[in-house]
Scaffold this active site. Sequence first.
Site, short mmCIF file in Angstrom:
data_model
loop_
_atom_site.label_atom_id
_atom_site.label_comp_id
_atom_site.label_asym_id
_atom_site.label_seq_id
_atom_site.Cartn_x
_atom_site.Cartn_y
_atom_site.Cartn_z
N SER A 278 0.88 -1.14 -0.06
CA SER A 278 -0.04 0.13 -0.28
C SER A 278 1.01 1.31 -0.11
CB SER A 278 -1.06 -0.21 1.21
OG SER A 278 -0.26 -0.07 2.48
N HIS A 308 -1.79 -8.75 2.07
CA HIS A 308 -1.32 -7.62 2.57
C HIS A 308 -2.59 -7.23 3.73
CE1 HIS A 308 0.32 -3.88 3.61
NE2 HIS A 308 0.11 -2.93 2.44
N HIS A 354 6.37 -12.31 8.49
CA HIS A 354 6.27 -10.99 7.97
C HIS A 354 7.54 -10.92 6.95
CE1 HIS A 354 7.03 -6.55 7.78
NE2 HIS A 354 5.80 -6.66 7.97
N ARG A 363 3.92 -4.25 17.10
CA ARG A 363 2.61 -3.90 17.06
C ARG A 363 1.72 -5.16 17.71
NH1 ARG A 363 1.97 -2.92 10.73
NH2 ARG A 363 3.23 -4.83 11.18
N ASP A 409 -1.54 -8.30 12.42
CA ASP A 409 -2.91 -9.11 12.38
C ASP A 409 -3.10 -9.98 13.18
OD1 ASP A 409 -3.04 -7.08 9.95
OD2 ASP A 409 -1.72 -8.55 8.66
#
Length: 474
Positions: A278, A308, A354, A363, A409
Amino acid sequence: MVFFRSVSAFTRLRSRVQGQQSSLSNSVRWIQMQSSTDLDLKSQLQELIPEQQDRLKKLKSEHGKVQLGNITVDMVIGGMRGMTGLLWETSLLDPEEGIRFRGLSIPECQKVLPTAQSGAEPLPEGLLWLLLTGKVPSKEQVEALSKDLASRAAVPDYVYNAIDALPSTAHPMTQFASGVMALQVQSEFQKAYENGIHKSKFWEPTYEDCLNLIARVPVVAAYVYRRMYKNGDSIPSDKSLDYGANFSHMLGFDDEKMKELMRLYITIHSDHEGGNVSAHTGHLVGSALSDPYLSFAAALNGLAGPLHGLANQEVLLWIKQVVEECGEDISKEQLKEYVWKTLNSGKVVPGYGHGVLRNTDPRYVCQREFALKHLPDDPLFQLVSKLYEVVPPVLTQLGKVKNPWPNVDAHSGVLLNHYGLTEARYYTVLFGVSRSLGICSQLIWDRALGLALERPKSVTMDWLEAHCKKASSA
């Protein structure tokens, strides 16, 4: 041995995070603390841009021929992984440490960025200021920016009409991207370019477009959510609320903890350097001098891909499938068998691995800390904790994964689900709203620094084979 490594990994990472926090007062990054009393973000940029333009010119003139590494065939056919080829000022991703926003880690941002009066998580407006200026803003500056964004948030009716022209069953990202494209009608950059603006001033209408876009995407995103899942009953914006809290409010969630979660979510999803799909797409399209609306809409279409941004919905759907088939009280041994079943069926375990990171994503860690504080007994959170112990050893044993650790995620869907936002198909839209902060910040600097049109060289397999044959015989 692998199992104990997985169990202790979070403890080690948490210790490192705590170490970062305890040493923060001695860190050179404190020089970033904003000393100016100027509350206007644009005027701050006007002061910074000439210095950064000179810095870039010096880099180019003095070091333009310095090599940054070797390009291998693996890089060319493997998605350009590991290839340094893009300038991205707002954040930098370290394979071991994770993301740093203008040099600050996530724990450092949580420590120094202003928070809501009743909250503890950073306000997204504060991170936006940091991304654009490289300086930690004061509370007053963040409040001024929050008011500025609120004043820009009006969305024309034709945007809603464009969304309404789609079936209500269309994917949320399709509706969201369509809304962003409809916003493009009001692009200040397009108007200025058509009127012959000098290239040295390109950043100014880009700034206006980007701030308008950041202000309006939560409104558009909330409209899509209410249209799809709440019978079209939209909730007006509340200008007294901060950016994250107002987004939560427009979605229909006024629980204070949900507002806190939304602030955290937007902050940590905002930027992840420039090489992801993105961010790179936004930069690539913007390099053609397409305005920020066109650039960000393109970025959203990249974000919508399963490899993604769509991954966050896949995680929750997979976890719920585990519960449906095995129950909430599934043992670690049963969970291990289910993970192997998933892998042996040719699928991946969503939320793990990742492209750059080689450790647990920070995160993920801060979301886990949020869950431990606010929802420690949530059954799905407990399942996520078990997965953290089970999945990495399995992926390590599989031997095909460079990073067996969880990414961002792996956790976000469970938190959203706990507070009632259960519609997993919508989660990528939340990601998109968040990513507007990082992509738009960099787009402003792209134009301020006069970065060039992106045009890498491509080759064919014939060329690669001939080149390799020549290299091997040399």
